[in-house]
Design a protein around this motif. Structure first.
Motif, PDB file in Angstrom:
ATOM      1  N   ILE A  25       0.837  -1.204   0.000  1.00  0.00           N
ATOM      2  CA  ILE A  25       0.000   0.000   0.000  1.00  0.00           C
ATOM      3  C   ILE A  25       0.872   1.254   0.000  1.00  0.00           C
ATOM      4  O   ILE A  25       0.617   2.214  -0.740  1.00  0.00           O
ATOM      5  CB  ILE A  25      -0.949   0.000   1.208  1.00  0.00           C
ATOM      6  CG1 ILE A  25      -1.913  -1.184   1.139  1.00  0.00           C
ATOM      7  CG2 ILE A  25      -1.747   1.310   1.270  1.00  0.00           C
ATOM      8  CD1 ILE A  25      -2.722  -1.395   2.411  1.00  0.00           C
ATOM      9  N   LEU A  26       1.914   1.255   0.835  1.00  0.00           N
ATOM     10  CA  LEU A  26       2.829   2.395   0.858  1.00  0.00           C
ATOM     11  C   LEU A  26       3.487   2.580  -0.510  1.00  0.00           C
ATOM     12  O   LEU A  26       3.650   3.711  -0.992  1.00  0.00           O
ATOM     13  CB  LEU A  26       3.886   2.199   1.941  1.00  0.00           C
ATOM     14  CG  LEU A  26       3.371   2.155   3.384  1.00  0.00           C
ATOM     15  CD1 LEU A  26       4.508   1.793   4.345  1.00  0.00           C
ATOM     16  CD2 LEU A  26       2.725   3.470   3.791  1.00  0.00           C
ATOM     17  N   GLY A  27       3.853   1.458  -1.148  1.00  0.00           N
ATOM     18  CA  GLY A  27       4.414   1.522  -2.493  1.00  0.00           C
ATOM     19  C   GLY A  27       3.412   2.038  -3.505  1.00  0.00           C
ATOM     20  O   GLY A  27       3.747   2.825  -4.390  1.00  0.00           O
ATOM     21  N   ASP A  28       2.155   1.588  -3.386  1.00  0.00           N
ATOM     22  CA  ASP A  28       1.102   2.089  -4.276  1.00  0.00           C
ATOM     23  C   ASP A  28       0.971   3.604  -4.163  1.00  0.00           C
ATOM     24  O   ASP A  28       0.668   4.294  -5.143  1.00  0.00           O
ATOM     25  CB  ASP A  28      -0.243   1.444  -3.921  1.00  0.00           C
ATOM     26  CG  ASP A  28      -0.368   0.003  -4.394  1.00  0.00           C
ATOM     27  OD1 ASP A  28       0.500  -0.457  -5.168  1.00  0.00           O
ATOM     28  OD2 ASP A  28      -1.346  -0.660  -3.997  1.00  0.00           O
ATOM     29  N   LEU A  29       1.191   4.123  -2.964  1.00  0.00           N
ATOM     30  CA  LEU A  29       1.067   5.560  -2.718  1.00  0.00           C
ATOM     31  C   LEU A  29       2.327   6.336  -3.118  1.00  0.00           C
ATOM     32  O   LEU A  29       2.389   7.546  -2.916  1.00  0.00           O
ATOM     33  CB  LEU A  29       0.743   5.812  -1.244  1.00  0.00           C
ATOM     34  CG  LEU A  29      -0.669   5.398  -0.811  1.00  0.00           C
ATOM     35  CD1 LEU A  29      -0.800   5.432   0.710  1.00  0.00           C
ATOM     36  CD2 LEU A  29      -1.720   6.305  -1.450  1.00  0.00           C
ATOM     37  N   ASN A  66       5.035  -2.887  -6.707  1.00  0.00           N
ATOM     38  CA  ASN A  66       5.614  -1.577  -6.367  1.00  0.00           C
ATOM     39  C   ASN A  66       6.708  -1.679  -5.309  1.00  0.00           C
ATOM     40  O   ASN A  66       6.789  -0.872  -4.372  1.00  0.00           O
ATOM     41  CB  ASN A  66       4.520  -0.588  -5.933  1.00  0.00           C
ATOM     42  CG  ASN A  66       3.748  -0.046  -7.132  1.00  0.00           C
ATOM     43  OD1 ASN A  66       4.292   0.035  -8.235  1.00  0.00           O
ATOM     44  ND2 ASN A  66       2.496   0.319  -6.923  1.00  0.00           N
ATOM     45  N   LYS A  67       7.562  -2.706  -5.458  1.00  0.00           N
ATOM     46  CA  LYS A  67       8.701  -2.896  -4.561  1.00  0.00           C
ATOM     47  C   LYS A  67       9.943  -3.244  -5.376  1.00  0.00           C
ATOM     48  O   LYS A  67       9.849  -3.725  -6.505  1.00  0.00           O
ATOM     49  CB  LYS A  67       8.428  -4.032  -3.560  1.00  0.00           C
ATOM     50  CG  LYS A  67       7.193  -3.821  -2.699  1.00  0.00           C
ATOM     51  CD  LYS A  67       6.947  -4.995  -1.761  1.00  0.00           C
ATOM     52  CE  LYS A  67       5.629  -4.829  -1.032  1.00  0.00           C
ATOM     53  NZ  LYS A  67       5.361  -5.923  -0.090  1.00  0.00           N
ATOM     54  N   LYS A  68      11.093  -2.995  -4.771  1.00  0.00           N
ATOM     55  CA  LYS A  68      12.359  -3.487  -5.283  1.00  0.00           C
ATOM     56  C   LYS A  68      12.866  -4.542  -4.308  1.00  0.00           C
ATOM     57  O   LYS A  68      12.448  -4.554  -3.148  1.00  0.00           O
ATOM     58  CB  LYS A  68      13.358  -2.344  -5.430  1.00  0.00           C
ATOM     59  CG  LYS A  68      12.904  -1.271  -6.417  1.00  0.00           C
ATOM     60  CD  LYS A  68      13.876  -0.120  -6.489  1.00  0.00           C
ATOM     61  CE  LYS A  68      13.395   0.937  -7.474  1.00  0.00           C
ATOM     62  NZ  LYS A  68      14.318   2.097  -7.546  1.00  0.00           N
ATOM     63  N   TYR A 337      -0.588  -6.450 -16.160  1.00  0.00           N
ATOM     64  CA  TYR A 337       0.738  -5.935 -16.477  1.00  0.00           C
ATOM     65  C   TYR A 337       1.686  -7.099 -16.739  1.00  0.00           C
ATOM     66  O   TYR A 337       1.343  -8.261 -16.508  1.00  0.00           O
ATOM     67  CB  TYR A 337       1.275  -5.013 -15.369  1.00  0.00           C
ATOM     68  CG  TYR A 337       1.318  -5.601 -13.981  1.00  0.00           C
ATOM     69  CD1 TYR A 337       2.450  -6.255 -13.511  1.00  0.00           C
ATOM     70  CD2 TYR A 337       0.227  -5.473 -13.122  1.00  0.00           C
ATOM     71  CE1 TYR A 337       2.497  -6.767 -12.237  1.00  0.00           C
ATOM     72  CE2 TYR A 337       0.262  -5.990 -11.840  1.00  0.00           C
ATOM     73  CZ  TYR A 337       1.394  -6.635 -11.402  1.00  0.00           C
ATOM     74  OH  TYR A 337       1.441  -7.161 -10.135  1.00  0.00           O
ATOM     75  N   HIS A 338       2.871  -6.759 -17.195  1.00  0.00           N
ATOM     76  CA  HIS A 338       3.832  -7.792 -17.574  1.00  0.00           C
ATOM     77  C   HIS A 338       4.823  -8.032 -16.441  1.00  0.00           C
ATOM     78  O   HIS A 338       5.408  -7.095 -15.903  1.00  0.00           O
ATOM     79  CB  HIS A 338       4.587  -7.385 -18.846  1.00  0.00           C
ATOM     80  CG  HIS A 338       5.600  -8.393 -19.277  1.00  0.00           C
ATOM     81  ND1 HIS A 338       5.262  -9.528 -19.978  1.00  0.00           N
ATOM     82  CD2 HIS A 338       6.953  -8.448 -19.086  1.00  0.00           C
ATOM     83  CE1 HIS A 338       6.351 -10.233 -20.215  1.00  0.00           C
ATOM     84  NE2 HIS A 338       7.393  -9.603 -19.687  1.00  0.00           N
ATOM     85  N   VAL A 361       1.026   1.265 -11.014  1.00  0.00           N
ATOM     86  CA  VAL A 361       1.944   0.131 -10.871  1.00  0.00           C
ATOM     87  C   VAL A 361       3.257   0.525 -11.532  1.00  0.00           C
ATOM     88  O   VAL A 361       3.397   0.517 -12.747  1.00  0.00           O
ATOM     89  CB  VAL A 361       1.369  -1.146 -11.503  1.00  0.00           C
ATOM     90  CG1 VAL A 361       2.365  -2.295 -11.367  1.00  0.00           C
ATOM     91  CG2 VAL A 361       0.046  -1.521 -10.843  1.00  0.00           C
ATOM     92  N   ARG A 362       4.223   0.907 -10.700  1.00  0.00           N
ATOM     93  CA  ARG A 362       5.532   1.328 -11.198  1.00  0.00           C
ATOM     94  C   ARG A 362       6.509   0.168 -11.285  1.00  0.00           C
ATOM     95  O   ARG A 362       7.426   0.174 -12.103  1.00  0.00           O
ATOM     96  CB  ARG A 362       6.110   2.422 -10.295  1.00  0.00           C
ATOM     97  CG  ARG A 362       5.177   3.607 -10.085  1.00  0.00           C
ATOM     98  CD  ARG A 362       5.798   4.683  -9.220  1.00  0.00           C
ATOM     99  NE  ARG A 362       6.483   4.167  -8.047  1.00  0.00           N
ATOM    100  CZ  ARG A 362       5.882   3.744  -6.933  1.00  0.00           C
ATOM    101  NH1 ARG A 362       4.547   3.762  -6.866  1.00  0.00           N
ATOM    102  NH2 ARG A 362       6.580   3.302  -5.904  1.00  0.00           N
TER     103      ARG A 362
END
Length: 383
Positions: A25-29, A66-68, A337-338, A361-362
């Motif tokens: 969620i934090l990543g989505d934001l 949305n994480k690394k 997404y891919h 979605v980054r």
């Protein structure tokens, strides 16, 4: 446009669901989330399946976009130094190790706040870091049982039942996300971080809301009501000719309209059923009278009648029905997404709709260690 938390960096040492759900969620934001695993990948959900798509589990994909990802050996001095270096450049660190584990690593709050006084340190455990159960392992199923949730789910025939998802993990992840953002907001005034002590047990008990309050006020132990509501009648499932549906009458005017479409207007003036407290008291008399009428026609017929008369109702969808619901499609609740390993995937999207900083979605859910080189280069760690 950028994410609402674009300038926040989160160091995520959690695994499975509660912590990863929070950090997703934090990543989505917009936050930069760095997922830390042991070499080879230590998040158990990577192997929880089937289903898998090219060896990538649906479970893992559901909570890790949305994480690394970097891999670090926390049993080595070098690994601990990597985490300490990252803490100095981060805003949040979150873990869900057993109570005392982070202290054994030398990564407890007292140590890390010396390195970064502004760090928001979030610990998620089964029972919290204080109290007689603090050293007990906590799993969603056990927490659902101990918290009372199972005792009020199901009915006399089924016995206690758990919810169909790991709801205590989800709730704890949400509370952690709320608490972290609150601490970050307070930090803008004080300049200081703080520690959050979250437990699955506390979060599950908080979800008892009105049912827990009913007991605390009355002293009467709630029982499992199946698909009935403890405080509102009629607010439950009813059988029609071709299946079941939900009727959710929330006030006396709605009840009167329901009686009219059922061609039983006399029920709304019956002294046993005139007000909601009356209907709760005389539930056993009222519900069979309503059920008898609902059995005379189809779910589609009754839903149309209810909708025309502004009586809350709804069908009981399968997950397939949900996935094909045009309302949810219009709200972008299913995203495609891919993924570099799994290929084309379709997942549940975010319910957060922000007008200026929309969720995007980054990053795909990362493979273990996928960003080792990138992070090493950026933070100049020794290999």
């Amino acid at each position: 446009m950028t994410g609402a938390l674009e300038n926040i960096r989160v160091l995520d040492l959690s695994r499975v669901l509660a912590g990863p759900y929070c950090t997703m969620i934090l990543g989505d934001l917009g936050a930069e989330v760095i997922k830390v695993e042991a070499p080879g990948g230590s998040d158990e959900t990577r192997k929880w399946g089937p289903p898998f798509q090219k060896d990538v589990s649906a479970y893992y994909l559901s909570a890790n976009r949305n994480k690394k990802s970097i891999t670090v050996d926390l049993k080595s001095d070098e690994g601990i130094e990597v985490i300490k270096s990252l803490v100095q450049e981060s805003d949040v660190i979150i873990n869900n190790f057993k109570s005392g584990t982070m202290k054994r690593f030398g990564l407890d709050y007292e140590t890390l706040t010396e390195l970064n006084p502004g760090i928001v340190y979030c610990s998620i455990t089964g029972f919290g870091e204080t109290g007689p159960h603090k050293d007990m392992p906590g799993y969603d199923f056990i927490i659902q049982a101990m918290s009372g949730l199972m005792s009020i789910t199901g009915d006399e025939e089924s016995g206690p039942q758990k919810l169909g998802v790991a709801i205590t993990d989800v709730l704890t992840g949400l509370y952690a996300c709320i608490g972290i953002q609150g601490a970050l907001l307070e930090r803008t005034l004080s300049g200081k971080g703080q520690k959050l002590d979250l437990s699955l047990y506390d979060s599950a008990v908080s979800s008892l809301v009105n049912v827990g309050s009913n007991y605390l006020m009355s002293g009467k132990v709630p029982t499992a009501l199946g698909n009935h509501h403890a405080n509102i009648v009629p607010y439950q499932t009813f059988r029609a000719l071709d299946g079941e549906m939900v009727i959710a009458v929330g006030n006396d005017n709605q009840f009167a309209r329901l009686c009219t479409i059922l061609e039983k207007p006399q029920l709304s003036t019956d002294e046993r059923f005139q007000t909601n407290p009356d209907r709760v008291q005389h539930r056993e008399a009222l519900v069979p009278l309503l059920q008898e009428v609902f059995l005379t026609n189809t779910t589609a017929f009754w839903q149309k009648k209810c909708q025309e008369n502004k009586i809350p109702c709804g069908p009981i969808h399968t997950i397939k029905d949900v996935a094909n619901d045009p309302q949810l499609q219009a709200r972008n609740m299913f995203i495609e997404y891919h993924h570099p390993t799994a290929g084309a995937i379709k997942m549940i999207g975010s319910p957060l709709k922000l007008s200026r900083t929309p969720v995007t979605v980054r990053h795909h859910p990362p493979d273990a260690g996928e960003h080792n080189e990138d992070i090493v280069t950026r933070f100049e760690f020794k290999k």
